[in-house]
Scaffold this motif. Structure first.
Motif, PDB file in Angstrom:
ATOM      1  N   HIS A 147      51.352  73.899  30.661  1.00  0.00           N
ATOM      2  CA  HIS A 147      52.126  72.979  29.836  1.00  0.00           C
ATOM      3  C   HIS A 147      52.917  73.830  28.854  1.00  0.00           C
ATOM      4  CE1 HIS A 147      52.811  68.858  28.324  1.00  0.00           C
ATOM      5  NE2 HIS A 147      52.977  69.453  27.146  1.00  0.00           N
ATOM      6  N   PRO A 149      56.316  73.585  26.620  1.00  0.00           N
ATOM      7  CA  PRO A 149      57.377  72.681  26.190  1.00  0.00           C
ATOM      8  C   PRO A 149      58.636  73.381  25.700  1.00  0.00           C
ATOM      9  CG  PRO A 149      55.732  72.875  24.473  1.00  0.00           C
ATOM     10  CD  PRO A 149      55.217  73.666  25.643  1.00  0.00           C
ATOM     11  N   GLN A 255      64.590  62.912  27.379  1.00  0.00           N
ATOM     12  CA  GLN A 255      63.330  63.581  27.694  1.00  0.00           C
ATOM     13  C   GLN A 255      63.176  63.670  29.200  1.00  0.00           C
ATOM     14  OE1 GLN A 255      60.512  63.004  24.755  1.00  0.00           O
ATOM     15  NE2 GLN A 255      58.709  63.306  26.015  1.00  0.00           N
ATOM     16  N   PRO A 260      57.730  68.860  30.075  1.00  0.00           N
ATOM     17  CA  PRO A 260      57.698  68.648  28.616  1.00  0.00           C
ATOM     18  C   PRO A 260      58.951  69.221  27.959  1.00  0.00           C
ATOM     19  CG  PRO A 260      56.290  70.498  29.183  1.00  0.00           C
ATOM     20  CD  PRO A 260      56.794  69.930  30.500  1.00  0.00           C
ATOM     21  N   TYR A 296      55.360  66.305  16.672  1.00  0.00           N
ATOM     22  CA  TYR A 296      55.290  66.014  18.106  1.00  0.00           C
ATOM     23  C   TYR A 296      55.450  67.288  18.926  1.00  0.00           C
ATOM     24  CZ  TYR A 296      56.628  64.684  22.788  1.00  0.00           C
ATOM     25  OH  TYR A 296      56.691  64.600  24.151  1.00  0.00           O
ATOM     26  N   SER A 299      52.482  69.496  18.734  1.00  0.00           N
ATOM     27  CA  SER A 299      51.351  68.908  19.473  1.00  0.00           C
ATOM     28  C   SER A 299      51.481  69.203  20.961  1.00  0.00           C
ATOM     29  CB  SER A 299      51.282  67.398  19.232  1.00  0.00           C
ATOM     30  OG  SER A 299      52.294  66.695  19.938  1.00  0.00           O
ATOM     31  N   GLU A 300      52.715  69.252  21.463  1.00  0.00           N
ATOM     32  CA  GLU A 300      52.935  69.633  22.858  1.00  0.00           C
ATOM     33  C   GLU A 300      52.619  71.109  23.075  1.00  0.00           C
ATOM     34  OE1 GLU A 300      54.179  67.550  25.651  1.00  0.00           O
ATOM     35  OE2 GLU A 300      53.118  66.317  24.179  1.00  0.00           O
ATOM     36  N   LYS A 303      49.049  72.154  23.704  1.00  0.00           N
ATOM     37  CA  LYS A 303      48.507  71.920  25.048  1.00  0.00           C
ATOM     38  C   LYS A 303      48.683  73.132  25.964  1.00  0.00           C
ATOM     39  CE  LYS A 303      49.753  67.007  24.753  1.00  0.00           C
ATOM     40  NZ  LYS A 303      50.602  65.939  25.340  1.00  0.00           N
TER      41      LYS A 303
END
Length: 340
Positions: A147, A149, A255, A260, A296, A299-300, A303
């Motif tokens: 993951h 982003p 998006q 992501p 936000y 927070s990505e 991950k």
């Protein structure tokens, strides 16, 4: 006179009683818990949510001040507002100097948990080629199961649009320079499964009625052009649109469906950390918008499964460089980091 004397005597007696009562009581101290077991997890453990995220920010050609800080041909910069934006959300920054050798950039990308493409003006040449290269690395790492982003802002939005569409002429002209604007949400679902999921319903409502998003661009893409381009419409979902100064509608937030990857035509970092342009909104609601976007994105990044060497991270952090005050020379940024 006698009654006043009696009142004074009564008050004195009351005070002495209270003082005596207070001094006779034991001072209450917090309970001694030193012998109780500690339930807090060890900071050395590696939880599923990574608590030491690092973000790579790709530099932009020039000095950010039209040559008034440096006119070196190899100079590049990062506006300090992007760095502060990331730090305020709980992460640190590694600068990805766009004109460094490709192998050095590849090594730096192994140290970070996410990437930002910033605003700017360089739409062609070596800078665009480097952005396309880094963008492909981001997609590849996600395809491999990590993951990883990306937040692409303003120029970053435009270059990713060109990269996905493989059409260097996909962009259109708009009149949205130095303009605070609203965001028009395409549908209610966009606020629940996207970058806007951390926004309160009240803030979503204010975004659609109050000018809380700072725009500063003359290029963009209309909803019609995005939706009729198969590559773009299959890659991106439109979240918001915005009217420019002439009422012409452009896509302001997208998006990716399967990555992501978030792209914003507007500048969430400016509301909190830039003061050189009077149009930038600085209201409490505008600050909440910036903070929600930053939270936000980080927070990505949390991950991400990347766990880099802390020594290598420290050696490459932007703290190894000093910001320059650029506001005094009349640039659009208060501070910049220079690389040359």
């Amino acid at each position: 006179m006698a009654s006043i004397s009696s009142l004074f005597t009564s008050l004195s007696s009351s005070f002495l009683f209270l003082f005596s009562f207070a001094t006779s009581q034991s001072i209450l101290l917090p309970t001694d818990r030193s012998n109780q077991a500690q339930n807090c997890p060890s900071s050395s453990s590696e939880p599923l949510s990574y608590n030491y995220p690092v973000i790579g920010i790709v530099t932009h050609p020039g000095d950010g001040a039209s040559g008034r800080l440096s006119n070196a041909t190899n100079a590049s910069y990062i506006a300090a507002s992007y760095v502060k934006f990331i730090e305020a959300a709980g992460a640190r920054v590694v600068p990805i100097v766009y004109n460094e050798p490709e192998e050095i950039i590849a090594e730096k990308l192994k140290l970070v948990n996410g990437v930002i493409f910033t605003g700017g003006s360089a739409k062609t040449g070596p800078y665009f080629e480097r952005i396309k290269n880094v963008f492909q690395i981001i997609l590849d790492r996600n395809d491999e199961g990590e993951h990883f982003p990306l937040l692409a802002i303003c120029l970053g939005f435009e270059l990713v649009t060109k990269a996905v569409s493989k059409d260097n002429n996909i962009l259109e002209r708009f009149s949205a320079k130095n303009q605070a604007s609203i965001l028009q949400f395409v549908d209610n679902a966009a606020t629940n499964i996207s970058i806007f999921q951390r926004f309160s319903p009240q803030l979503i409502e204010k975004l659609s009625t109050d000018c809380l998003a700072m725009q500063n661009h003359i290029f963009g893409i209309s909803p019609q052009r995005l939706q009729t381009n198969d590559a773009l419409s299959n890659f991106f979902r439109i979240l918001t649109t915005t009217p420019d100064k002439d009422g012409k509608i452009y896509v302001s937030s997208v998006q990716a469906y399967n990555y992501p990857v978030t792209a914003l035509q507007w500048h969430p970092e400016k509301n909190v950390f830039e003061w050189g342009v009077s149009a930038i909104p600085h209201s409490e609601d505008a600050i909440l918008v910036s903070q929600a976007v930053g939270n936000y994105f980080i927070s990505e990044a949390r991950k991400s499964s990347t766990r880099p060497s802390m020594k290598k991270v420290l050696d490459n952090l932007i703290y190894n460089y000093a910001p320059r005050f650029s506001g005094a020379v009349g640039s659009g940024f208060d501070e910049v980091y220079l690389f040359q």
